[in-house]
Each structure stands twice: as C-alpha cells, then as structure tokens.
Design a protein around this motif. Structure first.
Motif, PDB file in Angstrom:
ATOM      1  N   TYR A 110      39.718  17.491  45.026  1.00  0.00           N
ATOM      2  CA  TYR A 110      39.373  17.628  46.216  1.00  0.00           C
ATOM      3  C   TYR A 110      41.065  16.844  46.021  1.00  0.00           C
ATOM      4  CZ  TYR A 110      40.084  15.520  50.696  1.00  0.00           C
ATOM      5  OH  TYR A 110      41.130  15.073  52.300  1.00  0.00           O
ATOM      6  N   GLY A 111      41.007  15.749  45.777  1.00  0.00           N
ATOM      7  CA  GLY A 111      42.157  14.700  45.372  1.00  0.00           C
ATOM      8  C   GLY A 111      43.267  15.255  45.214  1.00  0.00           C
ATOM      9  N   PHE A 115      45.774  15.604  48.358  1.00  0.00           N
ATOM     10  CA  PHE A 115      47.245  14.847  48.349  1.00  0.00           C
ATOM     11  C   PHE A 115      47.746  14.413  47.000  1.00  0.00           C
ATOM     12  CE2 PHE A 115      43.395  13.309  51.048  1.00  0.00           C
ATOM     13  CZ  PHE A 115      44.706  12.740  52.160  1.00  0.00           C
ATOM     14  N   ASN A 137      34.192  12.402  39.115  1.00  0.00           N
ATOM     15  CA  ASN A 137      34.820  11.783  40.482  1.00  0.00           C
ATOM     16  C   ASN A 137      33.596  10.159  40.091  1.00  0.00           C
ATOM     17  OD1 ASN A 137      36.002  12.784  42.314  1.00  0.00           O
ATOM     18  ND2 ASN A 137      34.025  13.844  42.451  1.00  0.00           N
ATOM     19  N   ASN A 181      38.433  10.781  38.168  1.00  0.00           N
ATOM     20  CA  ASN A 181      38.612  10.907  39.481  1.00  0.00           C
ATOM     21  C   ASN A 181      38.283   9.308  39.495  1.00  0.00           C
ATOM     22  OD1 ASN A 181      40.621  13.292  41.181  1.00  0.00           O
ATOM     23  ND2 ASN A 181      38.634  13.809  40.624  1.00  0.00           N
ATOM     24  N   PHE A 183      38.707   5.628  41.751  1.00  0.00           N
ATOM     25  CA  PHE A 183      39.067   5.409  42.688  1.00  0.00           C
ATOM     26  C   PHE A 183      38.802   3.255  42.634  1.00  0.00           C
ATOM     27  CE2 PHE A 183      37.808   9.214  44.588  1.00  0.00           C
ATOM     28  CZ  PHE A 183      38.407   9.352  45.554  1.00  0.00           C
ATOM     29  N   LEU A 196      43.893   5.962  43.549  1.00  0.00           N
ATOM     30  CA  LEU A 196      42.963   7.046  43.233  1.00  0.00           C
ATOM     31  C   LEU A 196      43.806   7.931  42.004  1.00  0.00           C
ATOM     32  CD1 LEU A 196      40.682   9.210  42.846  1.00  0.00           C
ATOM     33  CD2 LEU A 196      41.793  10.857  44.374  1.00  0.00           C
ATOM     34  N   GLY A 244      43.767   5.901  48.292  1.00  0.00           N
ATOM     35  CA  GLY A 244      42.845   6.000  48.294  1.00  0.00           C
ATOM     36  C   GLY A 244      41.236   5.660  49.144  1.00  0.00           C
ATOM     37  N   ILE A 247      41.476   9.029  50.755  1.00  0.00           N
ATOM     38  CA  ILE A 247      40.399  10.532  50.433  1.00  0.00           C
ATOM     39  C   ILE A 247      39.896  10.356  49.541  1.00  0.00           C
ATOM     40  CG2 ILE A 247      41.547  11.494  47.789  1.00  0.00           C
ATOM     41  CD1 ILE A 247      43.726  10.088  47.851  1.00  0.00           C
ATOM     42  N   LEU A 251      36.565  12.724  50.456  1.00  0.00           N
ATOM     43  CA  LEU A 251      35.985  13.816  50.092  1.00  0.00           C
ATOM     44  C   LEU A 251      34.301  13.359  51.028  1.00  0.00           C
ATOM     45  CD1 LEU A 251      35.703  14.455  46.792  1.00  0.00           C
ATOM     46  CD2 LEU A 251      35.676  12.145  46.630  1.00  0.00           C
TER      47      LEU A 251
END
Length: 390
Positions: A110-111, A115, A137, A181, A183, A196, A244, A247, A251
C-alpha cells in the motif's frame, strides 16, 4: 474419529452488483477452486506443525491474488476493494492463516502504491504485486501499539542513507518476508516525526528473533525484529519525511477491512459446519437441528454473519467510492471479529464434546477467532475510533 460425516456444503450464491463484472465473477470462481483444491487439504497439517505455506502463496501470487486492488499497469488486478475483500473471505473459509498472509502482503504494497514516486513504483511494485516477493509491515513496538505517535525506532540520515535502530514487535511474516515496511522516527517526537522506509530483508543489521508461540494461526510466523544500525538507502524512503503517520492511517483502514473479511469467512465456515453437523447428528430419533433450542442458536449465528458481511461490504463500497472510511472500517472490524468469536464458540457448542476435540475444526476456529479481536487494533481501540468519529 468423527461420529458423523457432514454433508457437502452448498456453495454460496455468486455476488451481484456494479463491482461484479464478468471478470470479477470468473476470478471468484477461480478462488473458490483454489481454496478447495489447494488450501483445504493442507490446513490441518500446516497448522499443527506451525509450518509456513510459502509455496501456496507463490501459487496464489501467480494466479494474480496478491495484488488485486492495485493498478494493472504495475501488475495488479485492478479490482475494487469489494471484490478483493470477498476473495479474502473466500480464502478464510478454508484457511485463515493463508487469508491473513494475503492480507498482510497486500497491505505491504500500500505505501509504495499510494505514496511512492513513479520511479519507485516502476522499479519495485511489479515483483511485489506478482507475489515473487513477500512483504511485511513493521509498525508495533513493545511500548507502542495502536498509539503509533509513541514509536521509538529511529532512522538517522547519514551520507547516502538512513541508519535504523530499534525493535519492532508482532511482525507477521517475520523471517519469511523479502522486504519490510519500517515505520520509524526520522524527525522529532509525535506523529510528524514519522516516516516509512522500504527495507530489503537481507539488509545487514535486520535480525528476526525467535518466533512467538501462538494460540492459533500457527502457520503464520510472528516475531520481533531487531534493527541494529541497518543501513537503508535514502531512495527507499516512501513519501516525504514525516509522511509516515498519514500512510499508517490509510494502512490501518485497509487492514481493518481485511481483518473483517477474514472474520466473516471464518464465521461462515463455522456456521456451515455447525449446520451440516446438526442436520446429520441424530438424538431421540431426530436430527438435532429440529430442536428449537439448537435451531434458534443457529438462526442467531446466521443472522450475525449476514450482518457482519453487510457492514463489511458497505465500508468497502465507501472506500471504492473515495469516501472517508475510518469509522466504517472500525465498525466492520469490531462487529465482524466479535461475530467470529461468538459464532465459532457457538459452533463448538452445537457439536458438544466433539466440538472440543481436534477431530473437528471447530476448536481451531475458536482459537483463531480470538486473534482477530486483537490485531489491527484491539476491539477496544475500534470503539475509541468510532466514538471519536461521533
């Protein structure tokens, strides 16, 4: 040994509506076939041995199921979220662990998809959406779960990249993923200091720890990950510094819908199994489904599953329409996972003593349902999100 052979479950009617094009219907038929042929025969063995079915995920990836809600130009399926979530529900009816892995991987894309720059998407997204790479994640920490403003993993910018230090908790696909991913905190305190980073799993300084010993969904590996000076190139930052938190909010919305879909699938499986058992189990010369006390219990279970699915589809359609979806996603996650816990528990009750032993899947489903009330924000957090929206 089971004392009765449950009759084959009748397939659910195919869905209708604007999202359900001929292509989407064909996709769902394929998913039903794969779930019955590839997932159902293996679930008991893999869950008992806590074995991760990486080969099955490759099969699903090659069938196009690991990138369904993303653009076709990057190798995704270009499907609405309504279709994707119905696919998740269908997988969860046969094997929650695999449905969870699909959900985790889709979220890991997704990120970047939402983005990332055009260059980043062109370079990395096709392999991610095709399922050749598996994602995860890294959000939660020991002292920071739903409150991501409290994250303490740091990423300090040096010449050419970030040096990442910290410990992430409850990472699904830990040790099995090809990328994470992460964060992390690139700025000051609070949500504006979060960014991120998309980190290759083989980066020196990224160390998965021993797997957690879980009550259910044992086939999905979960562990802490230590970041000890891991150097992540600056070009692997997704979005600008400080993006972040935004995002993560997107998420979370999508993650909660994915968990709700898995919960509906698990509850539907338990309902179907309980009904099939009650039709064939004889007591006092009658099938036990004819006794009002048990028939009414099944009626309540069926109503709760239908209501949970309706909440889920309403939220999915809002997301597909570009509407705000945070409260609706929280409502769907709250109700669907509470329903899964209640329905799986009641399915054990329908089977009586046989529901408590591993000859039947009901005891496993009950253990698995508990997880869904905890992940992507506990149901107490969902109530906080909903009440705040009011």
């Amino acid at each position: 040994m089971t004392t009765t052979s449950a009759p084959a479950r009748r397939p659910r009617p195919l869905p209708t509506g604007p999202a359900w094009t001929e292509e989407a219907i064909d996709l769902l038929k394929l998913v039903r076939h794969l779930a019955a042929a590839e997932l159902a025969p293996r679930v008991e063995e893999y869950e008992a041995e806590a074995a991760f079915p990486r080969d099955l995920l490759r099969t699903l990836g090659r069938a196009g199921l690991l990138g369904l809600p993303y653009p076709q130009e990057y190798g995704g399926g270009g499907q609405p979220y309504e279709v994707y979530l119905t696919v998740l529900e269908t997988l969860a009816q046969q094997w929650l662990g695999v449905a969870q892995s699909v959900n985790i991987h889709v979220l890991s894309c997704y990120g970047l998809a939402a983005f990332g720059t055009d260059e980043q998407r062109a370079a990395w997204l096709p392999d991610m959406l095709g399922g050749e790479l598996l994602g995860a994640n890294c959000v939660s920490e020991a002292e920071a779960g739903s409150d991501i403003s409290a994250l303490r993993t740091t990423a300090v910018l040096r010449e050419g990249g970030y040096a990442v230090n910290g410990v992430k908790s409850w990472v699904s696909h830990a040790g099995a993923a090809d990328y994470y991913n992460v964060f992390c905190r690139t700025g000051g305190d609070g949500v504006r200091g979060l960014s991120l980073l998309l980190a290759p799993a083989g980066t020196p300084g990224i160390r998965p720890q021993a797997l957690e010993r879980k009550m259910g969904v044992r086939s999905s590996p979960t562990a802490q990950i230590v970041f000890d000076g891991a150097e992540i190139p600056e070009e692997r930052r997704i979005g600008r510094p400080g993006k972040g938190f935004l995002i993560a909010m997107g998420l979370f919305d999508r993650g909660r819908l994915g968990i709700a879909a898995c919960a509906v699938g698990l509850a539907q499986a338990a309902l179907d199994y309980a009904v099939a058992y009650a039709k064939t189990r004889q007591q006092f010369g009658k099938a036990i489904i004819t006794f009002q006390g048990l028939g009414f219990l099944l009626a309540d279970m069926a109503t709760q599953v239908a209501a949970a699915r309706s909440l889920l589809l309403d939220a999915a359609r809002r997301l597909d329409a570009g509407e705000p979806v945070s409260a609706a996603a929280a409502q769907a996650k709250l109700f669907a996972t509470d329903t899964a816990m209640r329905v799986t528990t009641d399915a054990v009750q329908v089977l009586g003593g046989y529901g408590y032993v591993t000859d039947h899947p009901t005891e496993r489903w009950m253990r698995e349902a508990k997880l869904l009330q905890l992940i992507e924000g506990t149901n107490q957090i969902q109530r906080l999100v909903i009440s705040t929206s009011l």
